[in-house]
Design an enzyme around this catalytic site. Structure first.
Site, PDB file in Angstrom:
ATOM      1  N   LYS A  41     -11.252  27.659 -19.997  1.00  0.00           N
ATOM      2  CA  LYS A  41     -12.077  28.857 -19.821  1.00  0.00           C
ATOM      3  C   LYS A  41     -11.318  29.833 -18.922  1.00  0.00           C
ATOM      4  O   LYS A  41     -10.580  29.411 -18.016  1.00  0.00           O
ATOM      5  CB  LYS A  41     -13.399  28.460 -19.151  1.00  0.00           C
ATOM      6  CG  LYS A  41     -14.291  29.611 -18.720  1.00  0.00           C
ATOM      7  CD  LYS A  41     -14.902  30.325 -19.902  1.00  0.00           C
ATOM      8  CE  LYS A  41     -15.771  31.514 -19.456  1.00  0.00           C
ATOM      9  NZ  LYS A  41     -16.183  32.331 -20.614  1.00  0.00           N
TER      10      LYS A  41
ATOM     11  N   CYS B  93     -12.070  40.657 -21.326  1.00  0.00           N
ATOM     12  CA  CYS B  93     -13.447  40.172 -21.195  1.00  0.00           C
ATOM     13  C   CYS B  93     -14.410  41.360 -21.264  1.00  0.00           C
ATOM     14  O   CYS B  93     -14.341  42.263 -20.439  1.00  0.00           O
ATOM     15  CB  CYS B  93     -13.656  39.445 -19.880  1.00  0.00           C
ATOM     16  SG  CYS B  93     -15.394  39.002 -19.668  1.00  0.00           S
TER      17      CYS B  93
HETATM   18  C1  DHB Z   1     -16.247  36.036 -21.316  1.00  0.00           C
HETATM   19  C2  DHB Z   1     -16.155  36.563 -22.582  1.00  0.00           C
HETATM   20  C3  DHB Z   1     -14.918  36.912 -23.066  1.00  0.00           C
HETATM   21  O1  DHB Z   1     -14.751  37.417 -24.317  1.00  0.00           O
HETATM   22  C4  DHB Z   1     -13.798  36.733 -22.301  1.00  0.00           C
HETATM   23  O2  DHB Z   1     -12.610  37.083 -22.769  1.00  0.00           O
HETATM   24  C5  DHB Z   1     -13.898  36.202 -21.042  1.00  0.00           C
HETATM   25  C6  DHB Z   1     -15.130  35.850 -20.549  1.00  0.00           C
HETATM   26  C7  DHB Z   1     -17.544  35.675 -20.760  1.00  0.00           C
HETATM   27  O3  DHB Z   1     -18.510  36.404 -20.980  1.00  0.00           O
HETATM   28  O4  DHB Z   1     -17.616  34.659 -20.052  1.00  0.00           O
END
Ligand code: DHB
Length: 308
Positions: free
Chosen positions: A44, A127
């Site tokens: 993540k 993001c």
């Molecule tokens: C999140 C969503 C994304 O597309 C990303 O690149 C990083 C984080 C999120 O909302 O956690």
């Protein structure tokens, strides 16, 4: 069939891996990816401090794809820096995805994570889900300033995860930035930001954050993903490895990404919806497509898309 691939000198036992964000937040999820048929363990996107993320519901799957506004829930980079050396036991590459709210954040995380020796670092410039924070990848100057600083502290192969672009001029501008920075690979694309899904029966949005706006993923974004893979493949003359992400539901979808120029493929929505068995299914399906078409490996069809 051997579905292995090499990106920036790193060998992946399979060209199919999770997309950052999909089932990869906790130790348990990362270890489960390690035990699965995934070709890598992608974390993540991590921030400086641990985060709970946005209020729920914050993910919604529907027949054409998904919408999410997770808000970067993650353990914080210190926890991932500790975990990464342990994840090596699974004998597949570990890719650390890093994010932040300032250039300083990115540099702090990049430095510490580089010291924990992931096989690759993916810098997330895309993001879409933090209220009030624009996607860095839509600002070429900010992207260049940030990437130049991060590049200085990352000695392992470093790639960039970009948002989808909808105009060739934006892709060309970003290519010039990436050439000046010197990146080792690209991950294309992040979710299509700030879409809106409506439930007409309830006359209501389907996720809570940001009034229902969120990043779109899954089948509906495949043509946008393929277009970006193809455009960057051509702009770099096929010399920069690309990981294709977006709309991979079947082995044939993965094949399409390879034809457009991808060296590997990441799975987001489909992995969230179907679970870890996705990788074995896609492996079989992709191998069957390649065999039927007489390709000996994923790299044999890379970029081979014909134009009329
Ligand atoms: C999140 C969503 C994304 O597309 C990303 O690149 C990083 C984080 C999120 O909302 O956690």
């Amino acid at each position: 069939m051997d579905l292995s691939t090499t990106i920036a000198g790193v060998r992946f036992p399979s060209c199919l891996m999770n997309a950052a964000g999909a089932r990869c937040v906790t130790r348990e999820e990362l270890e489960a990816l390690g035990r699965s048929h995934a070709g890598a363990i992608v974390t993540k996107s991590m921030t400086v401090e641990p985060r709970q993320g946005n209020p729920e519901p914050r993910y919604h799957g529907f027949p054409g794809g998904s919408i999410n506004s997770m808000g970067l829930p993650n353990l914080g980079y210190r926890a991932y820096a500790q975990l990464i050396p342990e994840l090596r036991k699974f004998k597949k590459p570990v890719m650390a995805s890093i994010a932040g709210f300032s250039d300083e954040d990115f540099v702090t995380i990049a430095k510490a994570i580089n010291e924990s020796r992931p096989d690759l670092v993916e810098v997330n410039l895309s993001c879409p889900n933090i209220p009030g924070e624009p996607q860095i990848g839509y600002d070429a100057n900010s992207s260049e300033r940030l990437l130049k600083r991060v590049r200085k502290v990352v000695s392992v192969p470093m790639g960039v995860k970009l948002p989808p672009y909808f105009d060739p001029a934006h892709q060309e501008k970003m290519v010039r930035v990436l050439e000046r920075v010197g990146v080792d690979f690209l991950s294309l694309i992040n979710s299509v930001g700030n879409g809106l899904v409506v439930d007409p029966d309830k006359e209501c949005v389907v996720i809570k954050p940001k009034g229902g706006f969120g990043g779109l993923g899954g089948a509906l974004i495949k043509p946008v993903a393929l277009a970006n893979v193809r455009a960057f493949w051509k702009l770099f003359g096929g010399r920069l490895p690309i990981i294709g992400t977006g709309g991979v539901v079947t082995g044939a979808d993965a094949f399409e990404h390879l034809l457009c120029g991808a060296s590997a493929v990441q799975i987001g929505t489909t992995l969230v919806e179907e679970g870890l068995g996705t990788f074995e299914r896609l492996e079989k399906e992709l191998a069957a497509v390649l065999e039927k078409k007489g390709y000996a490996s994923p790299s044999a069809c890379r970029g081979a898309l014909r134009e009329l």
